[in-house]
Design a protein around this motif. Sequence first.
Motif, PDB file in Angstrom:
ATOM      1  N   THR A  65      48.167  76.862  38.759  1.00  0.00           N
ATOM      2  CA  THR A  65      49.492  76.423  38.603  1.00  0.00           C
ATOM      3  C   THR A  65      49.152  76.447  37.022  1.00  0.00           C
ATOM      4  O   THR A  65      48.766  76.837  36.461  1.00  0.00           O
ATOM      5  CB  THR A  65      49.747  75.172  38.322  1.00  0.00           C
ATOM      6  OG1 THR A  65      49.009  74.588  37.547  1.00  0.00           O
ATOM      7  CG2 THR A  65      49.674  74.463  39.922  1.00  0.00           C
ATOM      8  N   ARG A  66      50.533  77.438  36.541  1.00  0.00           N
ATOM      9  CA  ARG A  66      51.255  77.482  35.304  1.00  0.00           C
ATOM     10  C   ARG A  66      50.448  75.991  34.001  1.00  0.00           C
ATOM     11  O   ARG A  66      49.967  76.779  33.364  1.00  0.00           O
ATOM     12  CB  ARG A  66      52.388  77.626  35.097  1.00  0.00           C
ATOM     13  CG  ARG A  66      53.082  78.645  35.746  1.00  0.00           C
ATOM     14  CD  ARG A  66      54.866  79.055  35.166  1.00  0.00           C
ATOM     15  NE  ARG A  66      55.437  77.186  35.861  1.00  0.00           N
ATOM     16  CZ  ARG A  66      56.441  76.728  34.949  1.00  0.00           C
ATOM     17  NH1 ARG A  66      55.653  76.176  33.801  1.00  0.00           N
ATOM     18  NH2 ARG A  66      56.488  75.159  36.013  1.00  0.00           N
ATOM     19  N   GLN A  67      50.451  75.294  34.558  1.00  0.00           N
ATOM     20  CA  GLN A  67      49.666  74.534  34.085  1.00  0.00           C
ATOM     21  C   GLN A  67      48.766  74.615  33.615  1.00  0.00           C
ATOM     22  O   GLN A  67      48.136  73.956  32.736  1.00  0.00           O
ATOM     23  CB  GLN A  67      50.553  73.077  34.433  1.00  0.00           C
ATOM     24  CG  GLN A  67      51.786  72.444  34.180  1.00  0.00           C
ATOM     25  CD  GLN A  67      52.543  73.046  35.804  1.00  0.00           C
ATOM     26  OE1 GLN A  67      51.790  73.513  36.571  1.00  0.00           O
ATOM     27  NE2 GLN A  67      53.747  72.743  35.772  1.00  0.00           N
ATOM     28  N   GLU A  68      48.152  74.067  35.179  1.00  0.00           N
ATOM     29  CA  GLU A  68      45.889  74.429  34.614  1.00  0.00           C
ATOM     30  C   GLU A  68      46.344  75.223  33.709  1.00  0.00           C
ATOM     31  O   GLU A  68      45.480  75.128  32.878  1.00  0.00           O
ATOM     32  CB  GLU A  68      46.038  74.853  36.578  1.00  0.00           C
ATOM     33  CG  GLU A  68      45.653  73.111  37.035  1.00  0.00           C
ATOM     34  CD  GLU A  68      45.898  73.523  38.552  1.00  0.00           C
ATOM     35  OE1 GLU A  68      45.718  72.505  38.722  1.00  0.00           O
ATOM     36  OE2 GLU A  68      45.514  74.717  38.858  1.00  0.00           O
ATOM     37  N   PHE A  69      46.670  76.721  34.489  1.00  0.00           N
ATOM     38  CA  PHE A  69      46.823  78.053  33.302  1.00  0.00           C
ATOM     39  C   PHE A  69      46.525  77.437  31.981  1.00  0.00           C
ATOM     40  O   PHE A  69      45.811  78.186  30.931  1.00  0.00           O
ATOM     41  CB  PHE A  69      47.465  78.969  33.798  1.00  0.00           C
ATOM     42  CG  PHE A  69      47.311  80.201  32.604  1.00  0.00           C
ATOM     43  CD1 PHE A  69      46.403  81.314  33.129  1.00  0.00           C
ATOM     44  CD2 PHE A  69      48.615  80.519  31.741  1.00  0.00           C
ATOM     45  CE1 PHE A  69      46.305  82.400  32.633  1.00  0.00           C
ATOM     46  CE2 PHE A  69      48.370  81.390  30.758  1.00  0.00           C
ATOM     47  CZ  PHE A  69      47.306  82.185  31.433  1.00  0.00           C
ATOM     48  N   ALA A  96      45.150  63.952  33.791  1.00  0.00           N
ATOM     49  CA  ALA A  96      45.604  64.448  35.767  1.00  0.00           C
ATOM     50  C   ALA A  96      45.654  66.415  35.421  1.00  0.00           C
ATOM     51  O   ALA A  96      44.332  66.275  36.866  1.00  0.00           O
ATOM     52  CB  ALA A  96      46.931  64.089  35.411  1.00  0.00           C
ATOM     53  N   VAL A  97      45.268  67.017  35.185  1.00  0.00           N
ATOM     54  CA  VAL A  97      45.703  68.311  35.113  1.00  0.00           C
ATOM     55  C   VAL A  97      44.088  69.468  34.778  1.00  0.00           C
ATOM     56  O   VAL A  97      43.732  69.389  35.479  1.00  0.00           O
ATOM     57  CB  VAL A  97      46.210  69.471  33.854  1.00  0.00           C
ATOM     58  CG1 VAL A  97      46.158  71.003  33.602  1.00  0.00           C
ATOM     59  CG2 VAL A  97      47.637  68.817  34.098  1.00  0.00           C
ATOM     60  N   THR A  98      43.066  67.937  33.437  1.00  0.00           N
ATOM     61  CA  THR A  98      41.608  68.898  33.563  1.00  0.00           C
ATOM     62  C   THR A  98      40.951  68.081  35.022  1.00  0.00           C
ATOM     63  O   THR A  98      40.233  68.847  35.168  1.00  0.00           O
ATOM     64  CB  THR A  98      41.296  67.961  31.997  1.00  0.00           C
ATOM     65  OG1 THR A  98      41.677  66.913  32.060  1.00  0.00           O
ATOM     66  CG2 THR A  98      42.264  69.085  31.304  1.00  0.00           C
ATOM     67  N   ASP A  99      41.667  66.776  35.866  1.00  0.00           N
ATOM     68  CA  ASP A  99      40.865  66.945  36.634  1.00  0.00           C
ATOM     69  C   ASP A  99      40.816  67.651  37.653  1.00  0.00           C
ATOM     70  O   ASP A  99      40.116  68.016  38.073  1.00  0.00           O
ATOM     71  CB  ASP A  99      41.596  65.390  36.985  1.00  0.00           C
ATOM     72  CG  ASP A  99      41.085  64.000  35.678  1.00  0.00           C
ATOM     73  OD1 ASP A  99      40.150  64.479  35.774  1.00  0.00           O
ATOM     74  OD2 ASP A  99      41.566  63.053  36.032  1.00  0.00           O
ATOM     75  N   LYS A 100      41.778  68.295  38.262  1.00  0.00           N
ATOM     76  CA  LYS A 100      42.036  69.379  38.453  1.00  0.00           C
ATOM     77  C   LYS A 100      41.087  70.455  38.350  1.00  0.00           C
ATOM     78  O   LYS A 100      41.132  71.011  39.715  1.00  0.00           O
ATOM     79  CB  LYS A 100      43.776  69.547  39.014  1.00  0.00           C
ATOM     80  CG  LYS A 100      44.610  68.857  39.390  1.00  0.00           C
ATOM     81  CD  LYS A 100      46.355  68.767  39.543  1.00  0.00           C
ATOM     82  CE  LYS A 100      47.021  67.890  40.159  1.00  0.00           C
ATOM     83  NZ  LYS A 100      48.140  67.905  39.812  1.00  0.00           N
ATOM     84  N   LEU A 101      41.180  71.189  37.641  1.00  0.00           N
ATOM     85  CA  LEU A 101      40.214  71.960  36.869  1.00  0.00           C
ATOM     86  C   LEU A 101      38.993  71.632  36.710  1.00  0.00           C
ATOM     87  O   LEU A 101      38.410  72.329  36.986  1.00  0.00           O
ATOM     88  CB  LEU A 101      41.216  71.887  35.075  1.00  0.00           C
ATOM     89  CG  LEU A 101      42.161  72.543  34.967  1.00  0.00           C
ATOM     90  CD1 LEU A 101      42.295  73.200  33.894  1.00  0.00           C
ATOM     91  CD2 LEU A 101      42.502  73.977  35.447  1.00  0.00           C
ATOM     92  N   LEU A 102      38.709  70.281  36.912  1.00  0.00           N
ATOM     93  CA  LEU A 102      37.027  70.022  37.082  1.00  0.00           C
ATOM     94  C   LEU A 102      36.869  69.638  38.328  1.00  0.00           C
ATOM     95  O   LEU A 102      36.302  70.567  39.172  1.00  0.00           O
ATOM     96  CB  LEU A 102      37.634  68.253  36.943  1.00  0.00           C
ATOM     97  CG  LEU A 102      35.704  67.487  36.718  1.00  0.00           C
ATOM     98  CD1 LEU A 102      34.539  68.569  35.566  1.00  0.00           C
ATOM     99  CD2 LEU A 102      36.393  66.077  36.377  1.00  0.00           C
TER     100      LEU A 102
END
Length: 138
Positions: free
Chosen positions: A35-39, A69-75
């Motif tokens: 996602t844009r946020q993850e990017f 929350a965003v970094t958990d998704k990246l993890l």
Amino acid sequence: MEDRKVLLTKLEKNLLLVIRKLRRELNDVFGETITRQEFTFLKMLYQKEPQMVSSLAKELEVTASYATAVTDKLLQKGYVNRQRSAKDRRIVELSITDEGTELMNDMIKKKDAYMIESFGKLSDDEIKMMTMLIKKLR
């Protein structure tokens, strides 16, 4: 001459349209991979690692819970690692994985191509002026 209120209304409408267009098109550029946020978070780690979630949150002007929350998704996707700091075991730091670095290299190329295409109609002076005006608003 137009009334200031009318001018501001036109500005608001056009800013919203441009922001929506950029968001929608960047989502298309990144596809379902990220996602844009993850990017945005991954790019911060790509440029400077390791970092704490709280540092990322502060830099990006978001809440710590949102950053977590965003970094958990990246993890979960395998793009970042969490590890205890070697200097202070109480601190947990994030770093980008090799897979995350590879993804960022690809996504940056795609984003750069998109930006060149999208803003190709503007001269360098117009881009500088737009950048200056946006900074002034911030």
